[in-house]
Design a protein around this motif. Structure first.
Motif, PDB file in Angstrom:
ATOM      1  N   GLU A 116      45.458  36.675  40.918  1.00 47.48           N
ATOM      2  CA  GLU A 116      44.542  36.729  39.781  1.00 47.48           C
ATOM      3  C   GLU A 116      44.278  35.333  39.222  1.00 47.48           C
ATOM      4  O   GLU A 116      43.124  34.981  38.924  1.00 47.48           O
ATOM      5  CB  GLU A 116      45.118  37.629  38.690  1.00 47.48           C
ATOM      6  CG  GLU A 116      44.275  37.728  37.428  1.00 47.48           C
ATOM      7  CD  GLU A 116      42.906  38.332  37.672  1.00 47.48           C
ATOM      8  OE1 GLU A 116      41.962  37.996  36.927  1.00 47.48           O
ATOM      9  OE2 GLU A 116      42.766  39.149  38.613  1.00 47.48           O
ATOM     10  N   MET A 169      40.881  41.646  46.705  1.00 50.33           N
ATOM     11  CA  MET A 169      40.732  41.230  45.307  1.00 50.33           C
ATOM     12  C   MET A 169      39.775  40.051  45.197  1.00 50.33           C
ATOM     13  O   MET A 169      39.077  39.880  44.199  1.00 50.33           O
ATOM     14  CB  MET A 169      42.103  40.860  44.729  1.00 50.33           C
ATOM     15  CG  MET A 169      43.064  42.039  44.637  1.00 50.33           C
ATOM     16  SD  MET A 169      44.783  41.549  44.300  1.00 50.33           S
ATOM     17  CE  MET A 169      44.645  40.938  42.618  1.00 50.33           C
ATOM     18  N   ARG A 186      43.386  42.120  38.731  1.00 54.09           N
ATOM     19  CA  ARG A 186      42.248  43.023  38.916  1.00 54.09           C
ATOM     20  C   ARG A 186      42.491  44.000  40.062  1.00 54.09           C
ATOM     21  O   ARG A 186      43.304  43.734  40.960  1.00 54.09           O
ATOM     22  CB  ARG A 186      40.982  42.213  39.189  1.00 54.09           C
ATOM     23  CG  ARG A 186      40.989  41.464  40.523  1.00 54.09           C
ATOM     24  CD  ARG A 186      39.886  40.430  40.571  1.00 54.09           C
ATOM     25  NE  ARG A 186      40.121  39.367  39.604  1.00 54.09           N
ATOM     26  CZ  ARG A 186      39.234  38.415  39.328  1.00 54.09           C
ATOM     27  NH1 ARG A 186      38.074  38.385  39.959  1.00 54.09           N
ATOM     28  NH2 ARG A 186      39.512  37.475  38.430  1.00 54.09           N
ATOM     29  N   TYR A 187      41.780  45.111  40.036  1.00 49.79           N
ATOM     30  CA  TYR A 187      41.843  46.074  41.130  1.00 49.79           C
ATOM     31  C   TYR A 187      40.778  45.729  42.163  1.00 49.79           C
ATOM     32  O   TYR A 187      39.661  45.344  41.813  1.00 49.79           O
ATOM     33  CB  TYR A 187      41.610  47.492  40.626  1.00 49.79           C
ATOM     34  CG  TYR A 187      42.726  48.025  39.766  1.00 49.79           C
ATOM     35  CD1 TYR A 187      43.890  48.515  40.337  1.00 49.79           C
ATOM     36  CD2 TYR A 187      42.609  48.033  38.377  1.00 49.79           C
ATOM     37  CE1 TYR A 187      44.922  49.007  39.551  1.00 49.79           C
ATOM     38  CE2 TYR A 187      43.633  48.522  37.580  1.00 49.79           C
ATOM     39  CZ  TYR A 187      44.785  49.007  38.178  1.00 49.79           C
ATOM     40  OH  TYR A 187      45.801  49.478  37.393  1.00 49.79           O
ATOM     41  N   SER A 232      37.719  46.185  44.428  1.00 43.34           N
ATOM     42  CA  SER A 232      36.564  47.081  44.421  1.00 43.34           C
ATOM     43  C   SER A 232      36.324  47.594  45.840  1.00 43.34           C
ATOM     44  O   SER A 232      36.850  47.047  46.822  1.00 43.34           O
ATOM     45  CB  SER A 232      35.326  46.344  43.921  1.00 43.34           C
ATOM     46  OG  SER A 232      34.974  45.307  44.831  1.00 43.34           O
TER      47      SER A 232
END
Length: 253
Positions: A37, A71, A179-180, A182
């Motif tokens: 991240e 990510m 973050r996840y 997508s």
């Protein structure tokens, strides 16, 4: 990045004292996700950055790289060699350092520890091997004008730290939620390049790593005993005295 046994599973040791990685699912170490991240945030801040992920482990360790690539980021390096198995922190840091030197770097970002070994010493060892500053256990991180700056929370004070690039940095689980991936990121990760290296590519003698090169070893390993039923202090008018007696007997008061 490190592929580790799921921390929520019933983890165990094998008969030779190594972690049993076959009986539980493995995944990207949660603490490494914070490093991912922070790398992505640095790139998004306007810094001209190319993000590459690096892991050492067997074939399924590529899953950790693909998770990170989903990510964000550009490419990945997977060091896989049977002779690396059972390496301690010294051996692991040697392999990582050689791979990093081969690729080239300005900033090495690490999680503060792995969720299996939890030693937390590899970032400092990496910095020593690479001959660059170690800026560790940061809860805030920024990069600008060839300098990395951050904040570390201590027991009695908040410490501001900075170092000149190139550097090795580790971040804590308070540095910012990861973050996840997508759906678009997951699909894109399948096309991003992953280079596979072995010890010969890195110029490392197998005797320097693995069980042979380890400076520490597990003598014995045993399952944690099951929790016993707690003692109940009944309150029939003298519960306070009973509780005080119990705490006194256990030397809590």
């Amino acid at each position: 990045m490190k592929q580790v046994p799921d921390a929520t599973a019933a983890r165990a040791f094998t008969e030779d004292g190594t972690t049993d990685r076959e009986s539980v699912d493995s995944l990207l170490s949660e603490l490494d996700e914070y490093a991912v991240e922070q790398a992505l945030r640095i790139a998004e801040s306007g810094v001209d950055a190319e993000i590459s992920y690096l892991t050492v482990g067997p074939d399924d360790a590529k899953d950790a790289l693909r998770k990170a690539l989903a990510m964000g980021g550009d490419s990945a390096i997977h060091v896989s060699d049977d002779d690396i198995e059972c390496s301690d922190a010294f051996g692991t840091s040697l392999v990582l350092a050689r791979a990093i030197e081969r690729h080239g770097f300005d900033l090495v970002l690490c999680g503060m520890a792995s969720t299996d070994g939890t030693m937390g010493v590899v970032p400092a060892m990496l910095a020593e091997r690479l001959g660059v500053p170690a800026v560790t256990h940061l809860e805030e991180l920024a990069v600008a004008d060839g300098t990395v700056t951050g904040r570390r929370e201590g027991d009695g004070a908040t410490v501001g730290i900075q170092g000149a690039l190139p550097a090795v940095v580790s971040v804590t689980d308070r540095s910012g939620d990861a973050r996840y991936p997508s759906f678009k990121g997951i699909m894109a990760a399948k096309k991003k390049p992953v280079e596979t290296l072995d010890l010969a590519d890195l110029g490392i003698d197998p005797e320097q790593v693995g069980r042979t090169g380890a400076r520490s070893a597990v003598d014995t390993a045993a399952k944690r005993p099951p929790r016993t039923k707690g003692e109940i202090v009944a309150d029939e008018g003298a519960g306070g005295a009973g509780l005080a007696s119990f705490l006194t007997a256990k030397k809590f008061i």
